[in-house]
Write a protein that holds these residues in place. Structure first.
Motif, PDB file in Angstrom:
ATOM      1  N   ARG A  31     -77.712 -16.714 -81.070  1.00 39.65           N
ATOM      2  CA  ARG A  31     -77.539 -17.861 -81.966  1.00 39.65           C
ATOM      3  C   ARG A  31     -76.849 -17.396 -83.246  1.00 39.65           C
ATOM      4  NH1 ARG A  31     -81.414 -21.370 -79.627  1.00 39.65           N
ATOM      5  NH2 ARG A  31     -81.375 -20.785 -77.419  1.00 39.65           N
ATOM      6  N   LEU A  32     -75.567 -17.681 -83.362  1.00 41.49           N
ATOM      7  CA  LEU A  32     -74.794 -17.249 -84.518  1.00 41.49           C
ATOM      8  C   LEU A  32     -74.363 -18.448 -85.361  1.00 41.49           C
ATOM      9  CD1 LEU A  32     -72.609 -14.503 -82.801  1.00 41.49           C
ATOM     10  CD2 LEU A  32     -74.776 -14.240 -84.021  1.00 41.49           C
ATOM     11  N   GLY A  33     -73.967 -18.159 -86.591  1.00 44.73           N
ATOM     12  CA  GLY A  33     -73.700 -19.228 -87.544  1.00 44.73           C
ATOM     13  C   GLY A  33     -72.358 -19.908 -87.422  1.00 44.73           C
ATOM     14  N   SER A  34     -71.475 -19.395 -86.592  1.00 46.45           N
ATOM     15  CA  SER A  34     -70.164 -20.024 -86.410  1.00 46.45           C
ATOM     16  C   SER A  34     -69.613 -19.652 -85.042  1.00 46.45           C
ATOM     17  CB  SER A  34     -69.190 -19.577 -87.502  1.00 46.45           C
ATOM     18  OG  SER A  34     -68.834 -18.221 -87.329  1.00 46.45           O
ATOM     19  N   ILE A  35     -68.662 -20.442 -84.583  1.00 46.01           N
ATOM     20  CA  ILE A  35     -67.997 -20.116 -83.323  1.00 46.01           C
ATOM     21  C   ILE A  35     -67.239 -18.805 -83.481  1.00 46.01           C
ATOM     22  CG2 ILE A  35     -66.209 -20.851 -81.700  1.00 46.01           C
ATOM     23  CD1 ILE A  35     -67.010 -23.741 -82.294  1.00 46.01           C
ATOM     24  N   SER A  36     -66.626 -18.619 -84.648  1.00 49.25           N
ATOM     25  CA  SER A  36     -65.846 -17.407 -84.903  1.00 49.25           C
ATOM     26  C   SER A  36     -66.693 -16.151 -84.802  1.00 49.25           C
ATOM     27  CB  SER A  36     -65.217 -17.494 -86.295  1.00 49.25           C
ATOM     28  OG  SER A  36     -64.372 -18.621 -86.406  1.00 49.25           O
ATOM     29  N   ALA A  37     -67.971 -16.259 -85.153  1.00 47.72           N
ATOM     30  CA  ALA A  37     -68.849 -15.087 -85.118  1.00 47.72           C
ATOM     31  C   ALA A  37     -69.052 -14.568 -83.698  1.00 47.72           C
ATOM     32  CB  ALA A  37     -70.200 -15.426 -85.750  1.00 47.72           C
ATOM     33  N   TYR A  38     -68.762 -15.383 -82.705  1.00 42.05           N
ATOM     34  CA  TYR A  38     -68.916 -14.937 -81.319  1.00 42.05           C
ATOM     35  C   TYR A  38     -67.846 -13.929 -80.920  1.00 42.05           C
ATOM     36  CZ  TYR A  38     -72.765 -18.086 -80.574  1.00 42.05           C
ATOM     37  OH  TYR A  38     -74.001 -18.683 -80.651  1.00 42.05           O
ATOM     38  N   TYR A  39     -66.934 -13.652 -81.845  1.00 45.55           N
ATOM     39  CA  TYR A  39     -65.991 -12.547 -81.661  1.00 45.55           C
ATOM     40  C   TYR A  39     -66.756 -11.238 -81.461  1.00 45.55           C
ATOM     41  CZ  TYR A  39     -62.330  -9.156 -82.939  1.00 45.55           C
ATOM     42  OH  TYR A  39     -61.452  -8.110 -82.953  1.00 45.55           O
ATOM     43  N   PHE A  40     -67.918 -11.126 -82.074  1.00 47.62           N
ATOM     44  CA  PHE A  40     -68.693  -9.889 -82.017  1.00 47.62           C
ATOM     45  C   PHE A  40     -69.675  -9.856 -80.846  1.00 47.62           C
ATOM     46  CE2 PHE A  40     -67.598 -10.582 -86.521  1.00 47.62           C
ATOM     47  CZ  PHE A  40     -66.858  -9.425 -86.744  1.00 47.62           C
TER      48      PHE A  40
END
Length: 297
Positions: A38-47
């Motif tokens: 559960r991450l704070g943005s779609i972009s954070a799923y880069y990691f």
């Protein structure tokens, strides 16, 4: 009468954008629900393991948006090109993550007093991406300018030539701006480049929806979807996207004094509030012009 091969190619290219966006949505949803990430943005799923899909999707969408010809509305094609140029930048510069976030099994350790940063292990990839985009972008921009001049597509005497001239000007501005940004302020580019590209990307997409709401029937001759209901849908989509941008800006400014107190998923919510309406708009517009294809076909 079935669509011509040229119209079918245009339609399938537009459908390809929807397929890529769906691909990213499924990949993020898998991490969210199956891997409980559960991450704070779609972009954070880069990691996360979704990185390959995230980067591939945005680069693919970027190429498609540049290739797709916009309708004959003020700046629609220009905004699609700008969004297409910015999408690979968003893909190749990861968003900063909060200090302590687990990335590659290790907590992120931000230098100095930073509360968020891009992990240093990713900087070589960012540099590689910047050089790659810079070199390929320069070649592409020069080639497009030469071909446009050679074919007589630039000038101010017709709407099409005006659009081409404005589009090339915008493209040059975006290209030079990001090259200067990276070369002159590389550390800031690494920290904020993702957002500097993502915000105008969403603004450009919102503009396309707004322009269709203001001029919903411009140039229409044949359509799979007729009637005022389509106009109202475009208007509703435009309102939702504008409100999402405004609410995001107000919330960001209102909480600037206490960034740590912001709702953890506010960026994720804003991204969904922009992407879902735009995907809906894209489907409606594709259906509306299914038998017409690109302008001039």
């Amino acid at each position: 009468m079935p669509p011509t091969p040229a119209i079918s190619t245009y339609n399938y290219l537009r459908l390809g954008v929807l397929a890529l966006v769906t691909l990213l949505g499924v990949s993020v949803a898998y991490e969210f629900f199956v891997n409980d990430t559960r991450l704070g943005s779609i972009s954070a799923y880069y990691f996360t393991p979704a990185r390959s899909v995230f980067v591939g999707t945005l680069i693919g969408v970027g190429v498609a948006l540049v290739a797709i010809k916009g309708r004959e509305r003020l700046l629609e094609d220009v905004m699609l090109n700008v969004a297409g140029m910015l999408a690979p930048v968003v893909a190749l510069i990861p968003a900063a993550v909060a200090e302590g976030t687990i990335v590659n099994d290790d907590p992120v350790d931000c230098p100095g007093a930073k509360t968020s940063c891009v992990p240093t292990t990713f900087e070589p990839g960012i540099t590689n991406g910047a050089w790659t985009l810079g070199i390929v972008g320069a070649v592409a921009l020069v080639a497009v300018v030469v071909l446009a001049v050679k074919d007589g597509r630039v000038g101010w005497d017709t709407l099409q030539r005006k659009q081409a001239t404005v589009g090339l000007t915008f493209a040059t501005f975006v290209y030079v701006g990001f090259v200067v940004f990276d070369v002159g302020w590389h550390d800031t580019y690494v920290q904020w480049g993702h957002y500097v590209a993502a915000v105008p990307l969403f603004v450009a997409l919102a503009y396309v929806a707004v322009s269709n709401a203001l001029q919903p029937k411009a140039g229409a001759r044949t359509s799979m979807m007729r009637g005022r209901s389509v106009d109202l849908r475009y208007a509703l989509i435009a309102v939702v996207m504008i409100l999402a941008l405004l609410v995001a800006a107000v919330y960001f400014l209102a909480t600037s004094g206490d960034p740590a107190g912001r709702w953890e998923y506010w960026v994720f919510a804003v991204e969904l509030a922009l992407l879902v309406p735009f995907a809906t708009f894209w489907m409606l517009q594709t259906a509306q012009w299914w038998h017409e294809g690109a302008p001039g076909l």
